[in-house]
Scaffold this motif. Structure first.
Motif, PDB file in Angstrom:
ATOM      1  N   TYR A   4      -0.459 -13.639   2.112  1.00 23.37           N
ATOM      2  CA  TYR A   4      -0.847 -12.865   0.935  1.00 23.37           C
ATOM      3  C   TYR A   4      -0.568 -11.376   1.121  1.00 23.37           C
ATOM      4  O   TYR A   4      -0.160 -10.696   0.177  1.00 23.37           O
ATOM      5  CB  TYR A   4      -2.331 -13.092   0.629  1.00 23.37           C
ATOM      6  N   ALA A   5      -0.781 -10.883   2.324  1.00 22.81           N
ATOM      7  CA  ALA A   5      -0.561  -9.458   2.601  1.00 22.81           C
ATOM      8  C   ALA A   5       0.912  -9.093   2.458  1.00 22.81           C
ATOM      9  O   ALA A   5       1.241  -7.996   1.998  1.00 22.81           O
ATOM     10  CB  ALA A   5      -1.055  -9.110   4.000  1.00 22.81           C
ATOM     11  N   SER A   6       1.786 -10.009   2.822  1.00 21.68           N
ATOM     12  CA  SER A   6       3.217  -9.718   2.712  1.00 21.68           C
ATOM     13  C   SER A   6       3.665  -9.610   1.250  1.00 21.68           C
ATOM     14  O   SER A   6       4.646  -8.937   0.948  1.00 21.68           O
ATOM     15  CB  SER A   6       4.030 -10.784   3.436  1.00 21.68           C
ATOM     16  N   LEU A   7       2.932 -10.239   0.331  1.00 25.72           N
ATOM     17  CA  LEU A   7       3.280 -10.173  -1.084  1.00 25.72           C
ATOM     18  C   LEU A   7       2.919  -8.834  -1.722  1.00 25.72           C
ATOM     19  O   LEU A   7       3.527  -8.441  -2.722  1.00 25.72           O
ATOM     20  CB  LEU A   7       2.580 -11.304  -1.856  1.00 25.72           C
ATOM     21  N   VAL A  33     -13.302 -15.973   4.358  1.00 20.41           N
ATOM     22  CA  VAL A  33     -12.910 -14.696   3.753  1.00 20.41           C
ATOM     23  C   VAL A  33     -11.452 -14.400   4.081  1.00 20.41           C
ATOM     24  O   VAL A  33     -11.005 -14.638   5.203  1.00 20.41           O
ATOM     25  CB  VAL A  33     -13.791 -13.545   4.304  1.00 20.41           C
ATOM     26  N   ILE A  34     -10.748 -13.898   3.084  1.00 20.84           N
ATOM     27  CA  ILE A  34      -9.426 -13.316   3.317  1.00 20.84           C
ATOM     28  C   ILE A  34      -9.590 -11.821   3.108  1.00 20.84           C
ATOM     29  O   ILE A  34     -10.030 -11.382   2.040  1.00 20.84           O
ATOM     30  CB  ILE A  34      -8.369 -13.876   2.351  1.00 20.84           C
ATOM     31  N   SER A  35      -9.287 -11.056   4.142  1.00 24.46           N
ATOM     32  CA  SER A  35      -9.373  -9.599   4.017  1.00 24.46           C
ATOM     33  C   SER A  35      -7.977  -9.016   4.169  1.00 24.46           C
ATOM     34  O   SER A  35      -7.233  -9.391   5.066  1.00 24.46           O
ATOM     35  CB  SER A  35     -10.318  -9.016   5.068  1.00 24.46           C
ATOM     36  N   ILE A  36      -7.653  -8.120   3.261  1.00 24.34           N
ATOM     37  CA  ILE A  36      -6.361  -7.448   3.290  1.00 24.34           C
ATOM     38  C   ILE A  36      -6.602  -5.947   3.269  1.00 24.34           C
ATOM     39  O   ILE A  36      -7.328  -5.437   2.424  1.00 24.34           O
ATOM     40  CB  ILE A  36      -5.465  -7.870   2.104  1.00 24.34           C
ATOM     41  N   TYR A  37      -5.979  -5.283   4.220  1.00 24.17           N
ATOM     42  CA  TYR A  37      -6.009  -3.824   4.294  1.00 24.17           C
ATOM     43  C   TYR A  37      -4.606  -3.331   3.988  1.00 24.17           C
ATOM     44  O   TYR A  37      -3.641  -3.758   4.606  1.00 24.17           O
ATOM     45  CB  TYR A  37      -6.472  -3.379   5.684  1.00 24.17           C
ATOM     46  N   ASN A  38      -4.495  -2.443   3.018  1.00 26.51           N
ATOM     47  CA  ASN A  38      -3.206  -1.930   2.591  1.00 26.51           C
ATOM     48  C   ASN A  38      -3.212  -0.410   2.762  1.00 26.51           C
ATOM     49  O   ASN A  38      -3.940   0.292   2.067  1.00 26.51           O
ATOM     50  CB  ASN A  38      -2.954  -2.313   1.131  1.00 26.51           C
ATOM     51  N   ASN A  39      -2.419   0.086   3.684  1.00 24.86           N
ATOM     52  CA  ASN A  39      -2.357   1.518   3.964  1.00 24.86           C
ATOM     53  C   ASN A  39      -1.244   2.151   3.128  1.00 24.86           C
ATOM     54  O   ASN A  39      -0.075   1.972   3.404  1.00 24.86           O
ATOM     55  CB  ASN A  39      -2.105   1.760   5.452  1.00 24.86           C
ATOM     56  N   GLU A  63       2.055  -2.023  -2.128  1.00 21.72           N
ATOM     57  CA  GLU A  63       1.866  -2.076  -3.573  1.00 21.72           C
ATOM     58  C   GLU A  63       0.366  -2.019  -3.842  1.00 21.72           C
ATOM     59  O   GLU A  63      -0.412  -2.760  -3.240  1.00 21.72           O
ATOM     60  CB  GLU A  63       2.443  -3.372  -4.135  1.00 21.72           C
ATOM     61  N   SER A  64      -0.039  -1.171  -4.733  1.00 20.40           N
ATOM     62  CA  SER A  64      -1.460  -0.993  -5.017  1.00 20.40           C
ATOM     63  C   SER A  64      -1.989  -2.119  -5.899  1.00 20.40           C
ATOM     64  O   SER A  64      -1.335  -2.536  -6.855  1.00 20.40           O
ATOM     65  CB  SER A  64      -1.676   0.347  -5.720  1.00 20.40           C
ATOM     66  N   LEU A  65      -3.182  -2.584  -5.574  1.00 21.40           N
ATOM     67  CA  LEU A  65      -3.866  -3.559  -6.424  1.00 21.40           C
ATOM     68  C   LEU A  65      -4.901  -2.891  -7.320  1.00 21.40           C
ATOM     69  O   LEU A  65      -5.552  -3.563  -8.105  1.00 21.40           O
ATOM     70  CB  LEU A  65      -4.572  -4.620  -5.572  1.00 21.40           C
ATOM     71  N   SER A  66      -5.056  -1.581  -7.188  1.00 18.82           N
ATOM     72  CA  SER A  66      -6.106  -0.897  -7.947  1.00 18.82           C
ATOM     73  C   SER A  66      -5.870  -0.947  -9.451  1.00 18.82           C
ATOM     74  O   SER A  66      -6.812  -0.838 -10.225  1.00 18.82           O
ATOM     75  CB  SER A  66      -6.255   0.549  -7.483  1.00 18.82           C
ATOM     76  N   ASN A  67      -4.635  -1.122  -9.875  1.00 15.97           N
ATOM     77  CA  ASN A  67      -4.358  -1.190 -11.308  1.00 15.97           C
ATOM     78  C   ASN A  67      -4.132  -2.633 -11.785  1.00 15.97           C
ATOM     79  O   ASN A  67      -3.714  -2.850 -12.904  1.00 15.97           O
ATOM     80  CB  ASN A  67      -3.138  -0.325 -11.656  1.00 15.97           C
ATOM     81  N   LYS A  68      -4.413  -3.603 -10.936  1.00 16.31           N
ATOM     82  CA  LYS A  68      -4.243  -5.017 -11.294  1.00 16.31           C
ATOM     83  C   LYS A  68      -5.551  -5.576 -11.839  1.00 16.31           C
ATOM     84  O   LYS A  68      -6.634  -5.047 -11.612  1.00 16.31           O
ATOM     85  CB  LYS A  68      -3.821  -5.841 -10.070  1.00 16.31           C
ATOM     86  N   ASP A  69      -5.425  -6.690 -12.550  1.00 15.44           N
ATOM     87  CA  ASP A  69      -6.589  -7.385 -13.098  1.00 15.44           C
ATOM     88  C   ASP A  69      -7.073  -8.451 -12.134  1.00 15.44           C
ATOM     89  O   ASP A  69      -6.359  -8.853 -11.225  1.00 15.44           O
ATOM     90  CB  ASP A  69      -6.232  -8.062 -14.433  1.00 15.44           C
ATOM     91  N   LEU A  81      -6.144   2.172   1.489  1.00 18.25           N
ATOM     92  CA  LEU A  81      -6.238   3.578   1.896  1.00 18.25           C
ATOM     93  C   LEU A  81      -5.200   4.367   1.120  1.00 18.25           C
ATOM     94  O   LEU A  81      -4.002   4.112   1.234  1.00 18.25           O
ATOM     95  CB  LEU A  81      -6.014   3.718   3.400  1.00 18.25           C
ATOM     96  N   LEU A  82      -5.674   5.319   0.335  1.00 20.55           N
ATOM     97  CA  LEU A  82      -4.802   6.129  -0.511  1.00 20.55           C
ATOM     98  C   LEU A  82      -4.357   7.377   0.247  1.00 20.55           C
ATOM     99  O   LEU A  82      -4.939   7.729   1.275  1.00 20.55           O
ATOM    100  CB  LEU A  82      -5.551   6.489  -1.794  1.00 20.55           C
ATOM    101  N   PRO A  83      -3.327   8.073  -0.246  1.00 23.31           N
ATOM    102  CA  PRO A  83      -2.858   9.281   0.449  1.00 23.31           C
ATOM    103  C   PRO A  83      -3.954  10.346   0.583  1.00 23.31           C
ATOM    104  O   PRO A  83      -4.777  10.528  -0.311  1.00 23.31           O
ATOM    105  CB  PRO A  83      -1.722   9.788  -0.443  1.00 23.31           C
ATOM    106  N   PHE A  84      -3.940  11.020   1.721  1.00 23.34           N
ATOM    107  CA  PHE A  84      -4.904  12.087   1.981  1.00 23.34           C
ATOM    108  C   PHE A  84      -4.513  13.330   1.188  1.00 23.34           C
ATOM    109  O   PHE A  84      -3.334  13.596   0.962  1.00 23.34           O
ATOM    110  CB  PHE A  84      -4.923  12.438   3.469  1.00 23.34           C
ATOM    111  N   LYS A  85      -5.529  14.086   0.798  1.00 27.68           N
ATOM    112  CA  LYS A  85      -5.305  15.383   0.156  1.00 27.68           C
ATOM    113  C   LYS A  85      -5.819  16.442   1.109  1.00 27.68           C
ATOM    114  O   LYS A  85      -6.959  16.376   1.563  1.00 27.68           O
ATOM    115  CB  LYS A  85      -6.049  15.457  -1.166  1.00 27.68           C
ATOM    116  N   LYS A  86      -4.968  17.425   1.414  1.00 27.52           N
ATOM    117  CA  LYS A  86      -5.395  18.465   2.354  1.00 27.52           C
ATOM    118  C   LYS A  86      -5.551  19.805   1.655  1.00 27.52           C
ATOM    119  O   LYS A  86      -4.812  20.131   0.732  1.00 27.52           O
ATOM    120  CB  LYS A  86      -4.450  18.569   3.541  1.00 27.52           C
ATOM    121  N   HIS A  87      -6.551  20.520   2.134  1.00 28.34           N
ATOM    122  CA  HIS A  87      -6.863  21.841   1.604  1.00 28.34           C
ATOM    123  C   HIS A  87      -7.122  22.748   2.793  1.00 28.34           C
ATOM    124  O   HIS A  87      -7.942  22.427   3.649  1.00 28.34           O
ATOM    125  CB  HIS A  87      -8.115  21.813   0.721  1.00 28.34           C
ATOM    126  N   GLY A  88      -6.454  23.866   2.852  1.00 28.31           N
ATOM    127  CA  GLY A  88      -6.681  24.821   3.933  1.00 28.31           C
ATOM    128  C   GLY A  88      -7.101  26.163   3.375  1.00 28.31           C
ATOM    129  O   GLY A  88      -6.608  26.604   2.335  1.00 28.31           O
TER     130      GLY A  88
END
Length: 188
Positions: free
Chosen positions: A74-77, A34-40, A81-87, A108-115
């Motif tokens: 692969y992570a450095s490439l 497995v290759i696992s990539i975490y992108n913050n 950059e988001s892969l959510s809009n890639k094929d 991990l996408l940006p947090f949305k805060k509500h107070g």
């Protein structure tokens, strides 16, 4: 009374001397790679703490069950950059030549805060959003691909709640959900 239990030592002796079929290394399951990539992409001031939570959950779900290959080439490439809009074809091209059977991508996408201010206390909600993509590289198909979110909530009588504590609470919950999806969907 003594004559009734003569067979117990006999059964124990047979059980001990019986050869075990599944004890050899040759019969052990061949682990998938497995290759696992975490992108913050959250871009927060407490990214290191968020990264620890995510890495801990990914390690818990993958370690021991899979052979984890080096993801640095692969992570450095795709850094920041988001892969959510890639094929799927983009991912297959990116990982071409790797020895991996599966690809686990967590973003991990940006947090949305509500107070919300009340007279007696202050409530803070942080929404953590994650994009998870599981790909079978051998069959060139997507196993799982989805965005999901979870709201972390906290309240205080002194009108001060740190964003970090609420964000970590939300991230803990969403990473548990992501870990369960990885365990359920990713084949051994």
């Amino acid at each position: 009374m003594k004559a009734k239990f003569w067979f117990i030592p006999f059964l124990l002796l047979i059980t001990i001397l019986m050869p075990c079929k599944n004890t050899s290394m040759a019969s052990a399951r061949k682990k998938s790679a497995v290759i696992s990539i975490y992108n913050n992409l959250s871009d927060s001031t407490y990214d290191k703490d968020l990264d620890k939570v995510v890495q801990k959950e990914l390690q818990k779900r993958l370690e021991g069950l899979y052979i984890e290959l080096d993801n640095q080439p692969y992570a450095s490439l795709i850094k920041k950059e988001s892969l959510s809009n890639k094929d799927l074809s983009d991912v297959l091209t990116l990982l071409q030549g790797s020895q991996a059977n599966y690809f686990v991508y967590l973003e991990l996408l940006p947090f949305k805060k509500h107070g919300i201010n009340y007279v007696a206390h202050f409530d803070k909600n942080m929404t953590a959003s994650v994009f998870l993509w599981l790909v079978d590289l051998n069959q060139s198909k997507t196993i799982y691909r989805d965005h999901f979110s979870l709201v972390g909530k906290d309240s205080s009588p002194d009108w001060y709640i740190g964003n970090k504590s609420v964000a970590l609470k939300a991230l803990d919950g969403i990473m548990f959900k992501a870990g369960e999806i990885i365990s359920a969907k990713l084949p051994l």
